[in-house]
Design a protein around this motif. Structure first.
Motif, PDB file in Angstrom:
ATOM      1  N   ALA A 105       7.907   1.280  -8.949  1.00  0.00           N
ATOM      2  CA  ALA A 105       7.547   1.755  -7.613  1.00  0.00           C
ATOM      3  C   ALA A 105       6.183   1.233  -7.181  1.00  0.00           C
ATOM      4  N   GLY A 106       5.222   1.237  -8.104  1.00  0.00           N
ATOM      5  CA  GLY A 106       3.887   0.759  -7.771  1.00  0.00           C
ATOM      6  C   GLY A 106       3.870  -0.720  -7.450  1.00  0.00           C
ATOM      7  N   GLU A 107       4.633  -1.504  -8.207  1.00  0.00           N
ATOM      8  CA  GLU A 107       4.685  -2.946  -7.966  1.00  0.00           C
ATOM      9  C   GLU A 107       5.392  -3.259  -6.653  1.00  0.00           C
ATOM     10  N   ARG A 108       6.453  -2.522  -6.356  1.00  0.00           N
ATOM     11  CA  ARG A 108       7.135  -2.724  -5.070  1.00  0.00           C
ATOM     12  C   ARG A 108       6.204  -2.399  -3.906  1.00  0.00           C
TER      13      ARG A 108
END
Length: 223
Positions: free
Chosen positions: A79-82
């Motif tokens: 989620a953080g990378e997206r």
């Protein structure tokens, strides 16, 4: 002994790659020359944390038109990378590249296995380095998970008498940093060599006795 064996760039799996590298069509250091493509379409070849990190750096610093090419490598984004990808408008292409297009002495087009064409002004590879640290590792020198050597403030490894400088050392991989490593290590090596002074040679009638001749500036020993 001062070890300065460096590192090799991991080369991307592209058609006609040797010719492209020889002609300078694939770049490896956006910190060095990314300003030349400021505001233009830029491609970054890579995957995993390193590839994403470099794509984010390029997008944040030089251009809002950045594409990350994984060359067929799977890359599961959390989620953080997206969120980072979306925030910087980075496009991620997962298909392998099967063809390069060269115009005016630079790579301007990559065609993927699905037939889609992607056009860029500059192509960077962010696949990491292969460190030439085998000799030091064989001697038992301390290193990190990548094989980069851990050194102290005098560039001494954990193996007595073995120093290291440049790309083989953990830290920033830049020429100026390597030069500094070499200067620091050479100074400490010199200061540990026992050489006679001119006065001692004359006073001994040509016979020499060991003494330490500090080379200035000297870096003080750690307490």
């Amino acid at each position: 002994m001062l070890l300065a064996t460096g590192a090799d760039d991991v080369e991307p799996d592209l058609p006609d790659l040797p010719d492209a590298i020889r002609r300078g069509l694939v770049r490896y250091c956006p910190i060095c020359d990314g300003y030349e493509a400021r505001g233009k379409p830029i491609a970054v070849i890579g995957h995993g944390e390193r590839g994403l990190g470099e794509a984010v750096f390029v997008a944040r610093t030089y251009s809002r038109n950045v594409t990350l090419l994984t060359l067929g490598q799977s890359m599961e984004l959390d989620a953080g990378e997206r969120e980072r990808v979306g925030k910087h408008g980075i496009k991620v292409v997962y298909e392998p590249v099967i063809e390069l297009g060269v115009e005016d002495g630079r790579i301007t087009m990559l065609r993927t296995a699905g037939g889609e064409e992607h056009r860029f002004e500059v192509l960077y590879s962010a696949l990491g380095l292969k460190l030439r640290s085998e000799l030091a590792l064989g001697l038992g020198a301390r290193h990190d998970e990548t094989g980069a050597l851990v050194v102290d403030e005098h560039n001494r490894t954990t193996v007595p008498g073995l120093y290291a400088a440049g790309g083989v050392v953990r830290g920033l991989d830049q020429v100026v940093v390597a030069m500094g490593h070499g200067a620091v290590a050479a100074t400490d090596i010199h200061n540990r060599c026992e050489l006679p002074t001119e006065e001692e040679v004359e006073g001994a009638g040509g016979r020499t006795s060991g003494t330490l001749i500090p080379l200035r500036p000297s870096i003080p020993e750690a307490p």
